[in-house]
Structure formats: structure tokens, C-alpha cells
Enzyme design. Structure first.
Site, mmCIF file in Angstrom:
data_model
loop_
_atom_site.group_PDB
_atom_site.id
_atom_site.type_symbol
_atom_site.label_atom_id
_atom_site.label_comp_id
_atom_site.label_asym_id
_atom_site.label_seq_id
_atom_site.Cartn_x
_atom_site.Cartn_y
_atom_site.Cartn_z
ATOM 1 N N GLU A 60 33.330 35.536 -6.167
ATOM 2 C CA GLU A 60 33.091 36.199 -4.876
ATOM 3 C C GLU A 60 31.839 35.394 -4.283
ATOM 4 O O GLU A 60 32.006 34.809 -3.371
ATOM 5 C CB GLU A 60 32.720 37.495 -5.005
ATOM 6 C CG GLU A 60 32.277 37.959 -3.326
ATOM 7 C CD GLU A 60 32.046 39.344 -3.274
ATOM 8 O OE1 GLU A 60 31.883 40.180 -4.139
ATOM 9 O OE2 GLU A 60 31.895 39.832 -2.005
ATOM 10 N N ASP A 95 34.134 39.101 -10.117
ATOM 11 C CA ASP A 95 33.185 39.793 -9.318
ATOM 12 C C ASP A 95 32.080 39.958 -10.168
ATOM 13 O O ASP A 95 32.141 40.775 -10.728
ATOM 14 C CB ASP A 95 33.737 40.787 -8.473
ATOM 15 C CG ASP A 95 33.009 41.451 -7.394
ATOM 16 O OD1 ASP A 95 31.910 41.218 -7.191
ATOM 17 O OD2 ASP A 95 33.607 42.228 -6.445
ATOM 18 N N ILE A 118 29.215 41.797 -9.104
ATOM 19 C CA ILE A 118 28.981 43.116 -9.121
ATOM 20 C C ILE A 118 29.790 43.576 -7.968
ATOM 21 O O ILE A 118 29.894 43.132 -6.720
ATOM 22 C CB ILE A 118 27.513 43.477 -8.331
ATOM 23 C CG1 ILE A 118 26.353 42.805 -9.339
ATOM 24 C CG2 ILE A 118 27.130 44.703 -7.838
ATOM 25 C CD1 ILE A 118 25.126 42.950 -8.868
ATOM 26 N N ASP A 119 31.007 44.396 -8.457
ATOM 27 C CA ASP A 119 31.644 45.156 -7.557
ATOM 28 C C ASP A 119 31.144 46.524 -7.027
ATOM 29 O O ASP A 119 30.956 47.608 -8.233
ATOM 30 C CB ASP A 119 33.043 45.372 -8.194
ATOM 31 C CG ASP A 119 33.909 45.891 -7.037
ATOM 32 O OD1 ASP A 119 33.970 45.444 -5.890
ATOM 33 O OD2 ASP A 119 34.712 46.901 -7.500
ATOM 34 N N THR A 171 28.178 46.387 -4.551
ATOM 35 C CA THR A 171 26.908 45.723 -4.211
ATOM 36 C C THR A 171 26.176 47.054 -3.274
ATOM 37 O O THR A 171 25.130 47.223 -3.583
ATOM 38 C CB THR A 171 26.914 44.709 -3.377
ATOM 39 O OG1 THR A 171 27.630 43.793 -4.476
ATOM 40 C CG2 THR A 171 25.649 44.012 -2.969
ATOM 41 N N ASP A 190 38.268 41.466 -6.981
ATOM 42 C CA ASP A 190 38.205 42.816 -7.111
ATOM 43 C C ASP A 190 39.356 43.477 -7.848
ATOM 44 O O ASP A 190 39.183 44.522 -8.601
ATOM 45 C CB ASP A 190 38.410 43.810 -5.707
ATOM 46 C CG ASP A 190 37.215 43.380 -4.601
ATOM 47 O OD1 ASP A 190 36.180 43.375 -5.315
ATOM 48 O OD2 ASP A 190 37.557 43.030 -3.565
HETATM 49 P P1 2AM Z 1 31.828 44.292 -3.067
HETATM 50 O O1 2AM Z 1 30.899 45.531 -3.402
HETATM 51 O O2 2AM Z 1 31.916 43.486 -4.286
HETATM 52 O O3 2AM Z 1 31.660 43.744 -1.846
HETATM 53 C C1 2AM Z 1 33.774 48.939 -1.099
HETATM 54 O O4 2AM Z 1 33.420 48.470 0.325
HETATM 55 C C2 2AM Z 1 34.552 48.014 -1.742
HETATM 56 O O5 2AM Z 1 35.444 47.054 -1.360
HETATM 57 C C3 2AM Z 1 33.845 47.285 -2.976
HETATM 58 O O6 2AM Z 1 34.596 47.219 -4.169
HETATM 59 C C4 2AM Z 1 33.567 46.007 -2.110
HETATM 60 O O7 2AM Z 1 33.305 44.965 -3.151
HETATM 61 C C5 2AM Z 1 35.048 46.033 -1.586
HETATM 62 N N1 2AM Z 1 35.151 44.879 -0.135
HETATM 63 C C6 2AM Z 1 33.809 44.237 0.267
HETATM 64 N N2 2AM Z 1 34.328 43.818 1.277
HETATM 65 C C7 2AM Z 1 35.526 44.206 1.543
HETATM 66 C C8 2AM Z 1 36.401 44.005 2.837
HETATM 67 N N3 2AM Z 1 36.083 43.402 4.005
HETATM 68 N N4 2AM Z 1 37.372 44.816 2.923
HETATM 69 C C9 2AM Z 1 37.611 45.910 1.988
HETATM 70 N N5 2AM Z 1 36.948 45.808 0.592
HETATM 71 C C10 2AM Z 1 35.836 45.158 0.521
HETATM 72 CA CA CA Z 2 34.063 43.477 -4.670
HETATM 73 CA CA CA Z 3 31.057 41.643 -5.279
HETATM 74 CA CA CA Z 4 30.459 41.674 -1.552
#
Ligand code: 2AM
Ligand code: CA
Ligand code: CA
Ligand code: CA
Length: 297
Positions: A74, A94, A96-97, A99, A244
Site C-alpha cells: 500500500e 498491507d 497496517i490494515d 491505520t 486488504d
Molecule cells: P487501511 O487502514 O489500510 O487504510 C477501513 O476503512 C478499512 O478499509 C481498512 O481496512 C482500510 O485500510 C480500508 N480502506 C482504506 N481506504 C479505503 C477506501 N478508499 N475504500 C474502502 N476501504 C478502504
Molecule cells: Ca488496508
Molecule cells: Ca494500510
Molecule cells: Ca491506508
């Protein structure tokens, strides 16, 4: 050892090591490692030093151990860039899923390390260091929680209800970071359909709630892991990314679950890069048909 065993061992110990780093970084809430940046000025799209540092660690380990493999992550993917998935072994990561959860201390945070060969996920390791839950799978060998508990869970207490109808399902979805009115409007409309009294097109009882409930954990990968465990029935999301879901897909499949692209039942096999995912837990595929109908409206 087969090569898949080697890859899973590598992914598992790397996920554990990175989980420890994430845990330590979260202890000092306002330390440099937790300095929060908004991506592209979007206050709901966050990144921290820890995201970047962990991804760099994983990337460098992969390069030195498997120099001929490809890498997609990512934080090293430029915004708006469409990644190319080839037949080569490709690690999709990823760091950190969840964040936003990491920033707030909400304990649904995971490092996700998946491997595709011939575009198919074959190895996956997902580790949540806050709840000490490690999910692993390699193709053909089943899926495991903390290395020795077979998934799906068979003896949770109380035992899981196996739904006979969509109205009995617990659904997990995410809002994502794209908060433009069109995107969020569609999402909210779908959730409205799921929870409203008239939402269940398949229910003969119009007063019945459409589904038992809708949950959002803030980590798409851990949402799918709830489906893998059997603690939720359906994961549905439009907008999340290949990092993800890649590790999650092989873990889900090895636990007997199904995943398709988009809203409907007719799109197997899932398009990893497609950003539309509908996953159901082990059991009757009738859910796919039913939830496809529900979500399409
Ligand atoms: P992340 O924390 O790695 O950014 C909650 O928002 C979940 O959806 C998390 O798994 C997040 O990943 C992911 N996510 C991030 N951006 C997104 C987006 N634009 N649309 C859908 N899900 C997203
Ligand atoms: Ca993610
Ligand atoms: Ca992430
Ligand atoms: Ca992110």
C-alpha cells in the site's frame, strides 16, 4: 519442505515480528512513530511513520530472501496507480490494515502478508498483535488461528448460528476513506437496505429486520477474518484494495468460505484488483445469491 511451506513460514514469522513493532509503536501514543499524516489532504485517509517503516521492512526482507519475486504494498504504491498482477510470485502487503484504529488505539489492527502465484493467492498471514490473533493458510492445507486452531472455529461458546436465511446473517462492511457524497451515499443506502424493515427482498415477513446486524471494524482484513472464524456471515465491501484481501482470500478459502467480485454471485473467481469483494463463510452458497439481490438494489 515444499516451497509453499517455506513461503508461509517466512510470511508468518515476518507478520509476528512486524506485529510486535506495531504494538511497541502504539504504546507511546505521541511518539514519532505515531506521527499522523493525512494522505492527499483527506482527513479520513491516514498514514503514520509506522505504516511506512513496517512496509519498508517487509519489502527489504522479501527482496533479500526472494529477489526474483514481485512486491505490491500500500505505502509504496503511488496514489491512483493501477498495480499490475502477473503470473510471477507476487507478495501483496498491507503493513497496517486499520491505520485509523492504530491511531486511536482501537484494537482491530493487522499486518497482512499475502502471496500470489499465477495470480492466485496461495499463502496468507494476517496478525493482529493487539488481540494476539494470527491467521495463516497455504493452499491445500487448511486455515489456522494461532497456528494450531483449525478454522472455521468449531467450538466457540455459544456455538455459531448457521443462518438459514439472509435475515439471520451478521454482515461486516467498511466505510473506507473515500467520503465523497456519491460513494458514501451508495454505501449508506446499501446499509439502509440491509437494516431497514422492508429491506429484505427475500423475507416473507415484512416486519422482520433485513439482517441481524451490520458491523464495521475499521480493518477489512480482520472483517474477513470474522467471517473465516464463523463469528460473522458475510463481508461486503466496495473500495478496499488488493493488499486488504490477498492474504484474507487464501485464509477464507482454506476455511471453506467463498469470495466473489462485486455485488453478485456470478463473478467467481474474484478479481483481486477489482476493489469489490463479497465473502461468505463456510456453508451454504445460497447467501451469495440472496445478498447479491439485497446489495444490488
Ligand atoms: P487501511 O487502514 O489500510 O487504510 C477501513 O476503512 C478499512 O478499509 C481498512 O481496512 C482500510 O485500510 C480500508 N480502506 C482504506 N481506504 C479505503 C477506501 N478508499 N475504500 C474502502 N476501504 C478502504
Ligand atoms: Ca488496508
Ligand atoms: Ca494500510
Ligand atoms: Ca491506508
Amino acid at each position: 519442505m515444499t516451497s509453499l511451506e517455506v513461503y508461509l513460514d517466512f510470511a508468518t514469522s515476518l507478520a509476528q515480528e512486524c506485529g510486535q513493532i506495531i504494538l511497541e509503536a502504539s504504546i507511546t501514543r505521541y511518539s514519532k512513530t505515531k506521527k499522523v499524516y493525512e494522505k492527499h489532504g483527506n482527513s479520513s485517509d491516514l498514514v503514520t511513520e509506522t505504516d511506512k517503516m513496517v512496509e519498508e521492512l517487509i519489502r527489504s526482507r522479501i527482496i533479500s530472501k526472494f529477489p526474483e519475486h514481485r512486491f505490491i504494498g500500500e505505502e509504496t504504491t503511488a496514489a491512483g496507480h493501477q498495480c499490475e498482477l502477473t503470473n510471477d510470485p507476487t507478495w501483496i502487503v498491507d503493513p497496517i490494515d486499520g491505520t485509523t484504529n492504530f491511531v486511536h488505539g482501537f484494537p482491530f489492527v493487522a499486518v497482512c502478508i499475502g502471496l500470489t502465484i499465477n495470480k492466485e493467492p496461495v499463502v496468507g498471514a494476517i496478525f493482529n498483535p493487539f488481540l494476539n490473533q494470527l491467521f495463516t493458510a497455504r493452499k491445500g492445507n487448511g486455515a489456522y488461528l494461532n497456528l494450531n486452531t483449525k478454522l472455521p472455529l468449531s467450538h466457540p461458546n455459544p456455538p455459531p448460528i448457521l443462518p438459514s436465511n439472509l435475515s439471520q446473517c451478521l454482515i461486516v462492511t467498511e466505510y473506507g476513506s473515500d467520503r465523497s457524497p456519491m460513494v458514501i451515499g451508495k454505501k449508506v443506502q446499501s446499509i439502509h437496505n440491509m437494516v431497514s424493515k422492508s429491506g429484505n427482498v427475500n423475507s416473507s415477513n415484512k416486519n422482520a429486520g433485513s439482517v441481524h446486524g451490520v458491523r464495521s471494524l475499521g480493518s477489512a482484513a480482520l472483517g474477513i477474518m470474522e467471517v473465516v472464524k464463523g463469528e460473522a456471515d458475510i463481508f461486503w465491501e466496495i473500495g478496499c484494495w488488493e493488499w486488504d484481501v490477498t492474504a484474507a482470500i487464501i485464509i477464507l478459502r482454506e476455511a471453506g468460505g467463498l469470495i466473489v467480485s462485486g455485488n453478485g454471485p456470478n463473478e467467481e473467481p474474484v478479481d483481486i484488483l477489482g476493489r469489490k469483494y463479497l465473502a461468505v463463510r463456510a456453508g451454504s452458497p445460497f447467501w451469495l445469491e440472496n445478498c447479491g439481490m439485497l446489495l444490488k438494489r
